[in-house]
Scaffold this motif. Structure first.
Motif, short mmCIF file in Angstrom:
data_model
loop_
_atom_site.label_atom_id
_atom_site.label_comp_id
_atom_site.label_asym_id
_atom_site.label_seq_id
_atom_site.Cartn_x
_atom_site.Cartn_y
_atom_site.Cartn_z
N ALA A 1 -5.91 -4.78 -14.16
CA ALA A 1 -4.54 -4.71 -13.28
C ALA A 1 -4.18 -3.29 -13.76
N MET B 1 -1.97 -12.25 -5.46
CA MET B 1 -0.84 -11.53 -5.26
C MET B 1 0.53 -11.95 -5.74
N LYS C 1 -0.83 -0.17 -11.97
CA LYS C 1 0.15 0.25 -11.16
C LYS C 1 0.34 1.64 -11.25
N ASP D 1 -6.85 6.01 -2.40
CA ASP D 1 -6.53 4.84 -2.71
C ASP D 1 -8.05 4.13 -3.02
N MET E 1 0.78 -1.19 0.05
CA MET E 1 -0.25 -0.08 -0.01
C MET E 1 1.00 1.30 -0.06
N LEU F 1 1.21 1.91 -5.97
CA LEU F 1 0.19 1.19 -5.36
C LEU F 1 -0.25 0.00 -6.80
N GLU F 2 -0.14 -1.02 -6.32
CA GLU F 2 -0.51 -2.12 -7.46
C GLU F 2 -1.85 -2.71 -7.12
N VAL F 3 -2.74 -2.80 -8.18
CA VAL F 3 -4.39 -3.13 -7.77
C VAL F 3 -4.56 -4.20 -8.96
N ARG F 4 -5.09 -4.96 -8.58
CA ARG F 4 -5.89 -6.22 -9.79
C ARG F 4 -7.11 -6.40 -9.31
N VAL F 5 -7.98 -6.32 -10.07
CA VAL F 5 -9.72 -6.34 -9.66
C VAL F 5 -9.83 -7.52 -10.44
N ILE G 1 -9.61 2.38 -6.08
CA ILE G 1 -9.95 1.16 -6.61
C ILE G 1 -11.39 0.85 -6.81
#
Length: 162
Positions: free
Chosen positions: A29, A127, A31, A9, A1, A40-44, A13
């Motif tokens: 996805a 992750m 970054k 953040d 985070m 911040l890396e996010v994968r939904v 998201i």
């Protein structure tokens, strides 16, 4: 985070999730770089609902005539919800399910396999971490409810062990 504002953040998201739904995507996805050593890396991922139809059987009506008072509508067969089965093994996290330790290798278990408590049933990757999912109890694998490489949600039924 990130070291930045947590609320920003969360809003980012949520916006990604809305973008996923609005464009009928299954995965997204991103970054986000804030600076040196701060990102911040996010994968939904949207879980596809898997519907498994139960085989239908048709019984012939008896030839003898029935009295009108005895005739009653047949109860429709309701398919069993695997998540409610007492032997259901559910996913402890959101991720991708893998039935074998590596591509091309034999699966950890198959339908009919006898398993011991604590034995690895499958892997859920979350992750970039491979999480081994252990058998919660000893028994026999009756059903495998996920295909290799499919996304799973938290609490989704993975297998039935009796």
């Amino acid at each position: 985070m990130t070291k930045h504002n947590h609320e920003a953040d969360v809003a980012f998201i949520q916006a990604l999730a809305e973008l996923l739904n609005a464009n009928e995507l299954t995965e997204l996805a991103v970054k986000r770089e804030y600076g040196e050593d701060d990102s911040l890396e996010v994968r939904v991922v949207k879980q596809a609902t898997i519907v498994q139809a139960a085989p239908m059987t048709v019984a012939a009506a008896p030839v003898a005539a029935m009295a009108p008072a005895a005739a009653a509508p047949a109860a429709a067969a309701v398919p069993e919800d695997p998540a409610q089965h007492p032997g259901a093994v559910t996913s402890p996290m959101v991720g991708t399910a893998y039935l074998a330790p590596e591509p091309g290798a034999a699966a950890f278990v198959a339908v009919g396999s006898t398993v011991a408590e604590g034995q690895t049933l499958l892997i859920v990757e979350a992750m970039k971490t491979m999480n081994h999912i252990p058998a919660p109890r000893a028994g026999t694998v009756k059903r495998i409810l996920v295909a290799d490489g499919t996304p799973v949600e938290y609490g989704a039924p993975l297998m039935i062990i009796e």
